[in-house]
Design a protein around this motif. Structure first.
Motif, PDB file in Angstrom:
ATOM      1  N   GLY A 178      -0.130   4.909   2.697  1.00  0.00           N
ATOM      2  CA  GLY A 178      -1.109   5.954   2.405  1.00  0.00           C
ATOM      3  C   GLY A 178      -2.554   5.529   2.396  1.00  0.00           C
ATOM      4  O   GLY A 178      -3.404   6.245   2.899  1.00  0.00           O
ATOM      5  N   CYS A 179      -2.890   4.389   1.801  1.00  0.00           N
ATOM      6  CA  CYS A 179      -4.273   3.899   1.715  1.00  0.00           C
ATOM      7  C   CYS A 179      -4.292   2.423   2.086  1.00  0.00           C
ATOM      8  O   CYS A 179      -3.291   1.726   1.945  1.00  0.00           O
ATOM      9  CB  CYS A 179      -4.825   4.033   0.295  1.00  0.00           C
ATOM     10  SG  CYS A 179      -4.787   5.683  -0.418  1.00  0.00           S
ATOM     11  N   SER A 180      -5.442   1.956   2.512  1.00  0.00           N
ATOM     12  CA  SER A 180      -5.586   0.520   2.772  1.00  0.00           C
ATOM     13  C   SER A 180      -5.727  -0.270   1.481  1.00  0.00           C
ATOM     14  O   SER A 180      -5.309  -1.421   1.397  1.00  0.00           O
ATOM     15  CB  SER A 180      -6.820   0.265   3.649  1.00  0.00           C
ATOM     16  OG  SER A 180      -6.630   0.847   4.916  1.00  0.00           O
ATOM     17  N   ALA A 181      -6.340   0.330   0.470  1.00  0.00           N
ATOM     18  CA  ALA A 181      -6.479  -0.304  -0.841  1.00  0.00           C
ATOM     19  C   ALA A 181      -5.451   0.308  -1.786  1.00  0.00           C
ATOM     20  O   ALA A 181      -5.276   1.523  -1.839  1.00  0.00           O
ATOM     21  CB  ALA A 181      -7.892  -0.086  -1.385  1.00  0.00           C
ATOM     22  N   LEU A 182      -4.743  -0.541  -2.496  1.00  0.00           N
ATOM     23  CA  LEU A 182      -3.684  -0.096  -3.399  1.00  0.00           C
ATOM     24  C   LEU A 182      -3.855  -0.719  -4.777  1.00  0.00           C
ATOM     25  O   LEU A 182      -4.557  -1.718  -4.939  1.00  0.00           O
ATOM     26  CB  LEU A 182      -2.309  -0.516  -2.844  1.00  0.00           C
ATOM     27  CG  LEU A 182      -1.943  -0.010  -1.450  1.00  0.00           C
ATOM     28  CD1 LEU A 182      -0.642  -0.667  -0.988  1.00  0.00           C
ATOM     29  CD2 LEU A 182      -1.819   1.503  -1.436  1.00  0.00           C
ATOM     30  N   PHE A 183      -3.208  -0.116  -5.763  1.00  0.00           N
ATOM     31  CA  PHE A 183      -3.069  -0.746  -7.070  1.00  0.00           C
ATOM     32  C   PHE A 183      -1.905  -1.725  -7.003  1.00  0.00           C
ATOM     33  O   PHE A 183      -0.936  -1.511  -6.266  1.00  0.00           O
ATOM     34  CB  PHE A 183      -2.787   0.293  -8.158  1.00  0.00           C
ATOM     35  CG  PHE A 183      -3.896   1.267  -8.363  1.00  0.00           C
ATOM     36  CD1 PHE A 183      -5.061   0.887  -9.027  1.00  0.00           C
ATOM     37  CD2 PHE A 183      -3.784   2.578  -7.907  1.00  0.00           C
ATOM     38  CE1 PHE A 183      -6.095   1.789  -9.219  1.00  0.00           C
ATOM     39  CE2 PHE A 183      -4.811   3.486  -8.095  1.00  0.00           C
ATOM     40  CZ  PHE A 183      -5.970   3.089  -8.747  1.00  0.00           C
ATOM     41  N   ARG A 184      -1.993  -2.803  -7.771  1.00  0.00           N
ATOM     42  CA  ARG A 184      -0.883  -3.760  -7.846  1.00  0.00           C
ATOM     43  C   ARG A 184      -0.595  -4.065  -9.304  1.00  0.00           C
ATOM     44  O   ARG A 184      -1.492  -4.389 -10.076  1.00  0.00           O
ATOM     45  CB  ARG A 184      -1.214  -5.061  -7.128  1.00  0.00           C
ATOM     46  CG  ARG A 184      -0.099  -6.102  -7.243  1.00  0.00           C
ATOM     47  CD  ARG A 184      -0.505  -7.448  -6.646  1.00  0.00           C
ATOM     48  NE  ARG A 184       0.508  -8.459  -6.882  1.00  0.00           N
ATOM     49  CZ  ARG A 184       0.597  -9.226  -7.962  1.00  0.00           C
ATOM     50  NH1 ARG A 184      -0.295  -9.091  -8.949  1.00  0.00           N
ATOM     51  NH2 ARG A 184       1.555 -10.115  -8.089  1.00  0.00           N
ATOM     52  N   GLU A 185       0.689  -3.935  -9.681  1.00  0.00           N
ATOM     53  CA  GLU A 185       1.144  -4.312 -11.014  1.00  0.00           C
ATOM     54  C   GLU A 185       2.267  -5.320 -10.838  1.00  0.00           C
ATOM     55  O   GLU A 185       3.014  -5.253  -9.858  1.00  0.00           O
ATOM     56  CB  GLU A 185       1.697  -3.114 -11.793  1.00  0.00           C
ATOM     57  CG  GLU A 185       0.821  -1.876 -11.810  1.00  0.00           C
ATOM     58  CD  GLU A 185       1.074  -0.962 -10.617  1.00  0.00           C
ATOM     59  OE1 GLU A 185       2.236  -0.811 -10.195  1.00  0.00           O
ATOM     60  OE2 GLU A 185       0.097  -0.401 -10.102  1.00  0.00           O
TER      61      GLU A 185
END
Length: 196
Positions: free
Chosen positions: A145-152
């Motif tokens: 969906g996006c090039s930048a993502l959240f990471r957990e």
């Protein structure tokens, strides 16, 4: 008269000897042979980790593996209270390289480490990531969906030597519904860490 003179000389000699003894410094305490060095100033680089993860098990890109690496800073300051100290995060930066041409990514964020015992610890981290995967649906690829993502990520670890640890890790990347597609990507695996 000679006897009196001899007694005076003897008294003076004894008195002089006593005063000389008073002038001799007391014996020094033994100095230990080993003296601990002063503590080293805190360093920005605290730990390096390297491992392998299974790439998105059960997902569109499953069936391959990643080489993952991460470096962590020291805590920016140390609190006197050990409980409060665990709430102070460390900065991390890392990456995951897929061996089969699937999605690879780099990331950065904050890591919180909680000691259960001196040997066993758990961790949680949160930050952001950039990837080279697909944004829109493509067969056999995750639509991120996006090039930048959240990471957990979460981990449980074991310190098996003074500077070495091993940990099981699970990490998840997604855009939290901010883009039209949000398949997400989850990796699980093992890492070995070396603390400086």
């Amino acid at each position: 008269m000679r006897r009196v003179l001899a007694m005076i000389v003897a008294v003076v000699a004894i008195a002089a000897g006593a005063h000389a003894a008073d002038l001799v410094p007391p014996p020094q305490a033994a100095v230990p042979i080993f003296v601990a060095p002063p503590p080293a100033p805190p360093s920005f680089l605290s730990e390096v980790r390297l491992g392998v993860t299974a790439h998105d098990p059960g997902g569109q890109e499953s069936g391959s593996a990643n080489l993952s690496g991460e470096i962590l800073s020291g805590r920016p300051f140390i609190a006197a209270d050990p409980i409060l100290n665990m709430l102070i995060p460390r900065f991390h930066v890392g990456g995951s390289l897929n061996f089969n041409g699937q999605t690879s990514f780099g990331y950065a964020g904050l890591t919180w480490t909680f000691d259960i015992t001196p040997e066993i610890f758990i961790e949680g981290s949160f930050g952001g990531a950039f990837h080279n995967g697909k944004i829109d649906p493509v067969p056999h690829r995750d639509a991120l969906g996006c090039s930048a993502l959240f990471r957990e990520s979460g981990a449980i670890g074991f310190r098996f030597a003074q500077n070495w640890s091993v940990m099981a890790i699970v990490e998840h990347l997604s855009n939290a519904g901010l883009c039209s597609n949000n398949r997400g990507l989850t990796n699980v695996g093992l890492r070995v860490g070396y603390t400086f």
